[in-house]
Design a protein around this motif. Structure first.
Motif, PDB file in Angstrom:
ATOM      1  N   GLY A  90       0.672  -1.292   0.059  1.00 20.52           N
ATOM      2  CA  GLY A  90       0.046  -0.143   0.268  1.00 20.52           C
ATOM      3  C   GLY A  90       0.747   1.371  -0.107  1.00 20.52           C
ATOM      4  N   ASN A  91       2.253   1.106  -0.190  1.00 25.70           N
ATOM      5  CA  ASN A  91       3.108   2.319   0.011  1.00 25.70           C
ATOM      6  C   ASN A  91       2.899   3.109   1.248  1.00 25.70           C
ATOM      7  N   ILE A  92       2.841   2.408   2.334  1.00 27.31           N
ATOM      8  CA  ILE A  92       2.556   2.971   3.658  1.00 27.31           C
ATOM      9  C   ILE A  92       3.633   2.697   4.625  1.00 27.31           C
ATOM     10  N   THR A  93       4.137   3.471   5.627  1.00 29.37           N
ATOM     11  CA  THR A  93       5.148   3.141   6.268  1.00 29.37           C
ATOM     12  C   THR A  93       4.344   2.178   7.512  1.00 29.37           C
ATOM     13  N   LEU A  94       5.336   1.139   8.080  1.00 29.94           N
ATOM     14  CA  LEU A  94       4.515   0.401   9.239  1.00 29.94           C
ATOM     15  C   LEU A  94       4.317   1.280  10.212  1.00 29.94           C
ATOM     16  N   ASN A  95       5.049   2.405  10.339  1.00 31.49           N
ATOM     17  CA  ASN A  95       4.631   3.547  11.608  1.00 31.49           C
ATOM     18  C   ASN A  95       3.285   4.013  11.313  1.00 31.49           C
ATOM     19  N   SER A  96       2.886   4.369  10.083  1.00 29.22           N
ATOM     20  CA  SER A  96       1.717   4.912   9.746  1.00 29.22           C
ATOM     21  C   SER A  96       0.604   4.041  10.073  1.00 29.22           C
ATOM     22  N   VAL A  97       0.755   2.583   9.706  1.00 25.93           N
ATOM     23  CA  VAL A  97      -0.261   1.468  10.218  1.00 25.93           C
ATOM     24  C   VAL A  97      -0.455   1.614  11.436  1.00 25.93           C
ATOM     25  N   LEU A  98       0.736   1.659  12.449  1.00 24.66           N
ATOM     26  CA  LEU A  98       0.547   1.373  13.839  1.00 24.66           C
ATOM     27  C   LEU A  98      -0.375   2.617  14.134  1.00 24.66           C
ATOM     28  N   CYS A  99       0.089   3.945  13.898  1.00 28.57           N
ATOM     29  CA  CYS A  99      -0.485   5.109  14.242  1.00 28.57           C
ATOM     30  C   CYS A  99      -2.300   4.802  13.903  1.00 28.57           C
ATOM     31  N   THR A 100      -2.453   4.517  12.705  1.00 27.27           N
ATOM     32  CA  THR A 100      -3.792   4.394  12.331  1.00 27.27           C
ATOM     33  C   THR A 100      -4.588   3.472  13.136  1.00 27.27           C
ATOM     34  N   ALA A 101      -3.947   2.187  13.475  1.00 22.80           N
ATOM     35  CA  ALA A 101      -4.394   1.373  14.263  1.00 22.80           C
ATOM     36  C   ALA A 101      -5.056   1.783  15.534  1.00 22.80           C
ATOM     37  N   MET A 102      -4.176   2.788  16.340  1.00 21.66           N
ATOM     38  CA  MET A 102      -4.349   3.506  17.696  1.00 21.66           C
ATOM     39  C   MET A 102      -5.526   4.603  17.500  1.00 21.66           C
ATOM     40  N   PHE A 103      -5.541   4.980  16.265  1.00 23.79           N
ATOM     41  CA  PHE A 103      -6.896   5.961  16.058  1.00 23.79           C
ATOM     42  C   PHE A 103      -8.057   5.213  15.973  1.00 23.79           C
ATOM     43  N   LYS A 104      -8.211   4.126  15.157  1.00 19.99           N
ATOM     44  CA  LYS A 104      -9.253   3.488  15.164  1.00 19.99           C
ATOM     45  C   LYS A 104      -9.769   2.760  16.434  1.00 19.99           C
ATOM     46  N   VAL A 105      -8.921   2.431  17.188  1.00 18.26           N
ATOM     47  CA  VAL A 105      -9.134   1.732  18.525  1.00 18.26           C
ATOM     48  C   VAL A 105      -9.626   2.693  19.504  1.00 18.26           C
ATOM     49  N   LYS A 106      -9.014   3.989  19.510  1.00 17.18           N
ATOM     50  CA  LYS A 106      -9.470   5.281  20.239  1.00 17.18           C
ATOM     51  C   LYS A 106     -10.797   5.798  19.974  1.00 17.18           C
ATOM     52  N   GLY A 107     -11.190   5.877  18.720  1.00 19.95           N
ATOM     53  CA  GLY A 107     -12.400   6.338  18.172  1.00 19.95           C
ATOM     54  C   GLY A 107     -12.362   7.934  18.319  1.00 19.95           C
ATOM     55  N   GLY A 108     -13.181   8.462  17.747  1.00 18.72           N
ATOM     56  CA  GLY A 108     -13.220   9.997  17.970  1.00 18.72           C
ATOM     57  C   GLY A 108     -12.273  10.813  17.355  1.00 18.72           C
ATOM     58  N   LYS A 109     -12.022  12.042  17.528  1.00 19.98           N
ATOM     59  CA  LYS A 109     -10.962  12.725  17.034  1.00 19.98           C
ATOM     60  C   LYS A 109      -9.922  12.834  17.978  1.00 19.98           C
ATOM     61  N   VAL A 110      -8.627  12.264  17.780  1.00 19.20           N
ATOM     62  CA  VAL A 110      -7.660  12.133  18.683  1.00 19.20           C
ATOM     63  C   VAL A 110      -6.452  12.834  18.218  1.00 19.20           C
TER      64      VAL A 110
END
Length: 418
Positions: free
Chosen positions: A223-243
């Motif tokens: 996906g031409n995405i860094t692993l760091n960006s994937v990790l950050c996105t997973a955190m955003f999804k789990v936290k929910g809302g604007k973070v």
């Protein structure tokens, strides 16, 4: 030679600023051998052989002692308990040591826990210290690294800030110098005790390795995405809302392996879009991160901003927040740094793929976990380190659901590669 604290000043009186790593060492090692190796490695890193001097006027500086300063003890306590307990203890910065070590014999390895005050260095510094320990164990030479700090000639200073911001901070500094005060180590010890009276700390850990980790890397690459960006996105999804997410950013010079604080920080805000998959969300998150990491002004803003504030006023923000110090400018600084109420910001400090070896003669680093400090303006912070074919994730937080949050996040990652 003594060197003044500049961009490191926020670490001086912070009540929770310990950096930790947990490693498993495979090979024929006993406590005496380990002690000798740690001693050689510490002696090779001048910053860990230093104490922190504090003058009556509040000026603080590193004072090299010329001798290795550390403690080593055997402990059967779980490493999570050791690290959490170390967070709660004020450091003896005036006399040292800045580094505590704990060892425990496991079935197939010796586990070593290193806990350092952040003034000894950042997460990558701990990796390089561990590399020196392993080299010493293997009988390899260790190169001496003199004390080296970030300086205005390489990162810029307050003159790089917006003129209006600089003017406001200069006026604030001028007023503070007339009415403020310099704090002492006695004040620091009292404030740390007060800070931890009604606070708890929780540490969660997960490991991804083998096929699942390999597939995660493939997913990111495809996906031409860094692993760091994937990790950050997973955190955003789990936290929910604007973070709001704070990210540590390395400003370490190319090839530099000395211990020290070679890190800055940025922050991004994002609300996970549930109508899109995680890959599309990660691409959006990555754009926000790159917008800042690819701009020197954004990457270095925090370091330049800290140099624009009177050092004792940086200290005062902690005392206003946690020790009842009543001063209008100190309270203003407290609010600016986010030291009030229940913090909502989350953070991530990713050491990426560690620039050190796994194998050292007859010895192997079978595991390397990084636990960042739970700084006061964050609700939780995740530490990430990748060595060999394994990625270690550690989440440190103030909530009992810390392990649940990390488990949910790892589940999101695993769902990507099923």
């Amino acid at each position: 030679m003594q060197q003044s604290l500049l961009t490191e000043r926020t670490h001086l009186f912070c009540p929770c600023i310990k950096v930790a790593v947990v490693v498993d060492i495979e090979g024929p090692v006993d406590l005496a051998m380990l002690d000798a190796a740690i001693g050689q490695a510490v002696a090779a890193n001048e910053i860990v052989c230093s104490t922190i001097g504090l003058n009556l006027d509040g000026k603080a500086c590193y004072r090299p002692t010329g001798k290795p300063l550390y403690s080593l003890s055997l402990s059967a306590e779980p490493w999570e308990v050791l690290v959490a307990s170390a967070h709660r203890r004020p450091s003896n910065l005036e006399e040292g040591p800045l580094l505590e070590c704990f060892a425990q014999q496991l079935d197939a390895a010796l586990q070593l826990v290193l806990v350092a005050h952040h003034l000894a260095g950042d997460g990558l510094s701990m990796a390089f210290l561990m590399q020196d320990i392993m080299r010493s164990l293997a009988g390899e030479p260790v190169v001496f690294k003199p004390l080296k700090l970030l300086c205005p000639s390489t990162i810029g200073d307050s003159r790089s800030l917006n003129p209006v911001m600089r003017f406001v901070l200069e006026r604030q500094n001028s007023s503070w110098r007339k009415t403020g005060k310099a704090f002492t180590y006695s004040d620091y010890n009292r404030m740390v005790q007060a800070y931890w009276e009604n606070r708890r700390i929780f540490i969660a850990h997960r490991r991804m390795e083998g096929e699942s980790f390999a597939k995660l890397l493939q997913f990111a690459k495809k996906g031409n995405i860094t692993l760091n960006s994937v990790l950050c996105t997973a955190m955003f999804k789990v936290k929910g809302g604007k973070v709001k997410l704070g990210l540590a950013v390395s400003v370490r010079p190319e090839g530099e392996q000395a211990m020290g604080n070679f890190a800055s920080g940025i922050s991004v805000q994002y609300r996970y879009n549930s109508s899109k998959d995680l890959a599309l969300n990660a691409q959006a998150v990555q754009k926000r991160i790159r917008r800042k990491t690819q701009s020197n002004d954004a990457r270095l803003f925090l370091l330049r901003f800290l140099q624009a504030i009177d050092p004792t006023l940086i200290d005062a923000a902690y005392f206003a927040a946690y020790d009842g110090y009543d001063h209008p400018i100190a309270r203003r600084m407290q609010a600016m740094f986010g030291y009030e109420g229940s913090p909502a910001q989350i953070g991530i400090s990713n050491l990426l793929r560690l620039p050190i070896q796994e194998l050292y003669g007859d010895y192997r680093l079978a595991r390397f976990s990084f636990i960042p400090p739970l700084v006061p303006n964050n609700a939780s912070i995740m530490g990430v380190a990748t060595l060999g074919s394994a990625m270690e994730l550690s989440l440190i937080g103030s909530s009992e659901d810390t392990q649940t949050v990390l488990d949910r996040m790892v589940q999101e990652l695993e769902n990507l590669v099923e």
